[in-house]
Design a protein around this motif. Structure first.
Motif, short mmCIF file in Angstrom:
data_model
loop_
_atom_site.label_atom_id
_atom_site.label_comp_id
_atom_site.label_asym_id
_atom_site.label_seq_id
_atom_site.Cartn_x
_atom_site.Cartn_y
_atom_site.Cartn_z
N ILE A 36 -1.92 -0.50 -8.93
CA ILE A 36 -2.72 0.15 -7.90
C ILE A 36 -4.05 0.50 -8.56
O ILE A 36 -4.11 1.35 -9.45
CB ILE A 36 -2.04 1.42 -7.35
CG1 ILE A 36 -0.69 1.07 -6.72
CG2 ILE A 36 -2.95 2.12 -6.34
CD1 ILE A 36 0.15 2.26 -6.33
N ARG A 65 -6.11 -13.39 -6.35
CA ARG A 65 -4.94 -12.57 -6.01
C ARG A 65 -3.67 -13.43 -5.99
O ARG A 65 -3.07 -13.67 -4.96
CB ARG A 65 -5.16 -11.90 -4.66
CG ARG A 65 -4.16 -10.81 -4.40
CD ARG A 65 -4.49 -10.05 -3.17
NE ARG A 65 -5.51 -9.08 -3.51
CZ ARG A 65 -5.75 -7.99 -2.82
NH1 ARG A 65 -5.08 -7.73 -1.74
NH2 ARG A 65 -6.68 -7.16 -3.20
N SER A 68 0.73 -9.69 -6.39
CA SER A 68 0.54 -8.65 -5.39
C SER A 68 0.14 -7.35 -6.09
O SER A 68 0.79 -6.91 -7.02
CB SER A 68 1.85 -8.45 -4.62
OG SER A 68 1.66 -7.48 -3.62
N TYR A 69 -0.94 -6.77 -5.64
CA TYR A 69 -1.42 -5.48 -6.14
C TYR A 69 -2.18 -4.81 -5.02
O TYR A 69 -2.38 -5.39 -3.96
CB TYR A 69 -2.30 -5.66 -7.39
CG TYR A 69 -3.65 -6.27 -7.11
CD1 TYR A 69 -4.74 -5.48 -6.79
CD2 TYR A 69 -3.82 -7.65 -7.13
CE1 TYR A 69 -5.97 -6.03 -6.51
CE2 TYR A 69 -5.04 -8.21 -6.86
CZ TYR A 69 -6.11 -7.40 -6.54
OH TYR A 69 -7.33 -7.96 -6.26
N SER A 70 -2.60 -3.61 -5.24
CA SER A 70 -3.38 -2.92 -4.21
C SER A 70 -4.46 -2.08 -4.87
O SER A 70 -4.46 -1.86 -6.07
CB SER A 70 -2.47 -2.03 -3.35
OG SER A 70 -1.86 -1.04 -4.13
N PRO A 73 -8.88 1.67 -1.12
CA PRO A 73 -10.13 1.11 -0.60
C PRO A 73 -11.31 2.08 -0.59
O PRO A 73 -12.44 1.68 -0.83
CB PRO A 73 -9.79 0.66 0.82
CG PRO A 73 -8.39 0.99 1.07
CD PRO A 73 -7.81 1.60 -0.17
N THR A 93 -6.45 -15.98 -1.96
CA THR A 93 -5.06 -15.59 -1.72
C THR A 93 -4.17 -16.82 -1.66
O THR A 93 -4.64 -17.93 -1.42
CB THR A 93 -4.92 -14.80 -0.40
OG1 THR A 93 -5.35 -15.63 0.68
CG2 THR A 93 -5.73 -13.52 -0.44
N ASN A 98 -0.89 -11.40 1.34
CA ASN A 98 -2.11 -11.06 0.62
C ASN A 98 -3.36 -11.42 1.40
O ASN A 98 -4.40 -10.77 1.26
CB ASN A 98 -2.12 -11.72 -0.76
CG ASN A 98 -1.29 -10.95 -1.76
OD1 ASN A 98 -1.36 -9.73 -1.80
ND2 ASN A 98 -0.51 -11.64 -2.55
N VAL A 101 -3.86 -8.45 3.71
CA VAL A 101 -4.34 -7.31 2.93
C VAL A 101 -5.82 -7.49 2.61
O VAL A 101 -6.62 -6.56 2.78
CB VAL A 101 -3.51 -7.12 1.64
CG1 VAL A 101 -4.16 -6.11 0.72
CG2 VAL A 101 -2.09 -6.73 1.97
N GLU A 105 -9.03 -5.12 3.59
CA GLU A 105 -9.89 -4.54 2.54
C GLU A 105 -11.36 -4.86 2.75
O GLU A 105 -12.23 -4.09 2.34
CB GLU A 105 -9.44 -5.05 1.17
CG GLU A 105 -8.11 -4.49 0.73
CD GLU A 105 -7.57 -5.16 -0.51
OE1 GLU A 105 -8.12 -6.20 -0.94
OE2 GLU A 105 -6.57 -4.65 -1.05
#
Length: 111
Positions: A36, A65, A68-70, A73, A93, A98, A101, A105
């Motif tokens: 994260i 990517r 998977s991560y985050s 924002p 992606t 993803n 996501v 973002e």
């Protein structure tokens, strides 16, 4: 605005959050699975960006990517103020999750 980008490879940096490939006007990231990203754990990356590009040399950032991560924002608002020379952001992606996501973002990224 048109920039003359010379994307010669400069170096690879292995930080705790992932691998970062620096080019003359471009960064490509491979963030580790499950990370994260926050303003705090990106401080080393932000210091490297400043040492390579300062606030004058235009640069872009590409997130590869594969894993998977985050990221938080709203934290991007803090980092974007540090780099008026930040000109663009892209995400590569490899799956539908993803991709969704990354689409979400993009509303938080200012260039």
């Amino acid at each position: 605005m048109v920039h003359n980008f010379n994307n010669r490879f400069t170096c690879k940096q292995d930080l705790g959050i992932g691998l970062f490939y620096f080019y003359n006007n471009h960064i490509i990231s491979k963030t580790k699975e499950g990370v994260i990203l926050t303003f705090e754990n990106c401080s080393g990356l932000l210091e490297l960006i400043h040492s390579y590009y300062g606030t004058i040399i235009p640069f872009m950032y590409t997130s590869n990517r594969k894993k998977s991560y985050s990221f938080v924002p709203t934290e991007h608002f803090k980092s974007s103020k540090l780099f008026p020379n930040f000109t663009g952001y892209s995400v590569v992606t490899y799956d539908a999750v993803n991709n969704k996501v990354a689409t979400l973002e993009q509303y938080f990224i200012e260039t």
